[in-house]
Design a protein around this motif. Structure first.
Motif, mmCIF file in Angstrom:
data_model
loop_
_atom_site.group_PDB
_atom_site.id
_atom_site.type_symbol
_atom_site.label_atom_id
_atom_site.label_comp_id
_atom_site.label_asym_id
_atom_site.label_seq_id
_atom_site.Cartn_x
_atom_site.Cartn_y
_atom_site.Cartn_z
ATOM 1 N N ARG A 64 -9.597 16.023 -7.852
ATOM 2 C CA ARG A 64 -9.035 14.790 -7.303
ATOM 3 C C ARG A 64 -8.036 14.176 -8.276
ATOM 4 O O ARG A 64 -7.016 13.612 -7.868
ATOM 5 N N PHE A 124 -3.996 13.339 -7.877
ATOM 6 C CA PHE A 124 -3.506 11.971 -8.067
ATOM 7 C C PHE A 124 -2.533 11.835 -9.225
ATOM 8 O O PHE A 124 -1.632 10.989 -9.187
ATOM 9 N N THR A 130 -10.050 6.713 -11.379
ATOM 10 C CA THR A 130 -10.140 5.271 -11.183
ATOM 11 C C THR A 130 -9.047 4.604 -11.991
ATOM 12 O O THR A 130 -8.818 4.982 -13.143
ATOM 13 N N ASP A 139 -10.134 -0.748 -8.458
ATOM 14 C CA ASP A 139 -9.663 0.632 -8.345
ATOM 15 C C ASP A 139 -8.397 0.658 -7.499
ATOM 16 O O ASP A 139 -8.449 0.436 -6.291
ATOM 17 N N VAL A 170 -6.317 3.270 -7.078
ATOM 18 C CA VAL A 170 -5.881 4.626 -6.733
ATOM 19 C C VAL A 170 -5.301 4.689 -5.328
ATOM 20 O O VAL A 170 -4.199 5.192 -5.107
ATOM 21 N N GLU A 171 -6.033 4.155 -4.362
ATOM 22 C CA GLU A 171 -5.577 4.204 -2.969
ATOM 23 C C GLU A 171 -4.314 3.378 -2.785
ATOM 24 O O GLU A 171 -3.370 3.792 -2.099
ATOM 25 N N GLU A 172 -4.256 2.212 -3.416
ATOM 26 C CA GLU A 172 -3.108 1.320 -3.295
ATOM 27 C C GLU A 172 -1.844 1.955 -3.876
ATOM 28 O O GLU A 172 -0.765 1.870 -3.286
ATOM 29 N N GLY A 229 -1.262 5.171 -4.199
ATOM 30 C CA GLY A 229 -0.884 6.273 -3.326
ATOM 31 C C GLY A 229 -0.223 5.807 -2.041
ATOM 32 O O GLY A 229 0.685 6.461 -1.531
ATOM 33 N N ARG A 230 -0.635 4.658 -1.540
ATOM 34 C CA ARG A 230 -0.134 4.159 -0.255
ATOM 35 C C ARG A 230 1.175 3.386 -0.408
ATOM 36 O O ARG A 230 2.083 3.538 0.402
ATOM 37 N N CYS A 260 3.439 -1.955 -5.069
ATOM 38 C CA CYS A 260 2.202 -2.703 -5.304
ATOM 39 C C CYS A 260 2.223 -3.419 -6.659
ATOM 40 O O CYS A 260 1.463 -4.369 -6.871
#
Length: 212
Positions: free
Chosen positions: A46, A50, A122, A136, A138-140, A142-143, A148
């Motif tokens: 993962r 990332f 993380t 965390d 990570v998702e933000e 990536g999106r 951000c």
């Protein structure tokens, strides 16, 4: 945020592996910045997926070929690698402005406990005060990508760099023998774009980028 690493050594991810170990150096690198703590490992699938996203995110906020002035952001890699060799291999392809702790430093474990990190990758986002912005990101990242950062900067109440000592391109270590020439060309082109036109009117700069 330099207080988080007081009495510790951080290492710059450059070819010399310069140590950041004095209070003044830590303050220069970390204070008045949004601080990212990246918990990851080169051998984690993962993390492998990332890492290029995080690298691109960081470079687009700090590299002079993307921005006029580097954003007020710092990143410390909190290695979860099994061996120092794995850590070194991973960092070899990461931005030179990243910082990391020595492999044997127990602060890595302490920080994981402090922020209740239970998985990797993380990314903890901290204000200059040390208060957490997000547990965390990570998702933000990536999106939204670099977009951000503006939310974090606003939430962090970071002081505008225009009131601080400028980080001039000349202070940066050249990346190649031709790098100083590219930087000079960049400055000349920028200065030329701001000269008055023949009609006495100031020409509007096209594609002008925001100052950070």
């Amino acid at each position: 945020m330099s207080s988080l690493f007081t009495g510790k050594v951080l290492i710059r991810n450059n070819s010399e592996g310069d140590e950041v170990d004095t209070e003044q150096e830590l303050s220069l690198r970390l204070d008045n910045r949004v601080l990212l703590l990246y918990f990851g490992a080169g051998g984690c699938p993962r993390c492998q997926a990332f890492a290029p996203i995080l690298k691109d995110f960081f470079v687009k906020l700090t590299d002079e070929f993307y921005v006029d002035r580097a954003s007020q952001i710092a990143l410390v890699y909190i290695s979860q690698d099994q061996t120092e060799e794995q850590q070194d291999t991973f960092l070899k392809d990461m931005p030179k402005k990243w910082l990391f702790l020595p492999f044997q430093d127990e602060l890595k474990r302490d920080l994981g406990q402090m922020f209740a990190v239970d998985h990797i990758p993380t990314v903890i986002v901290l204000k200059p005060s040390g208060e957490m912005v997000t547990r965390d990101a990570v998702e933000e990242i990536g999106r939204l990508g670099p977009a951000c950062f503006w939310n974090w900067q606003e939430a962090s109440e970071v002081i505008d760099r225009n009131f601080l000592v400028a980080e001039d391109f000349d202070d940066l270590a050249p990346r190649s023998f031709t790098d100083p020439i590219r930087r000079l060309k960049y400055k000349i082109e920028k200065a030329t774009s701001r000269k008055p036109s023949q009609e006495g009117e100031v020409e509007e700069e096209t594609g002008d980028r925001e100052m950070f």
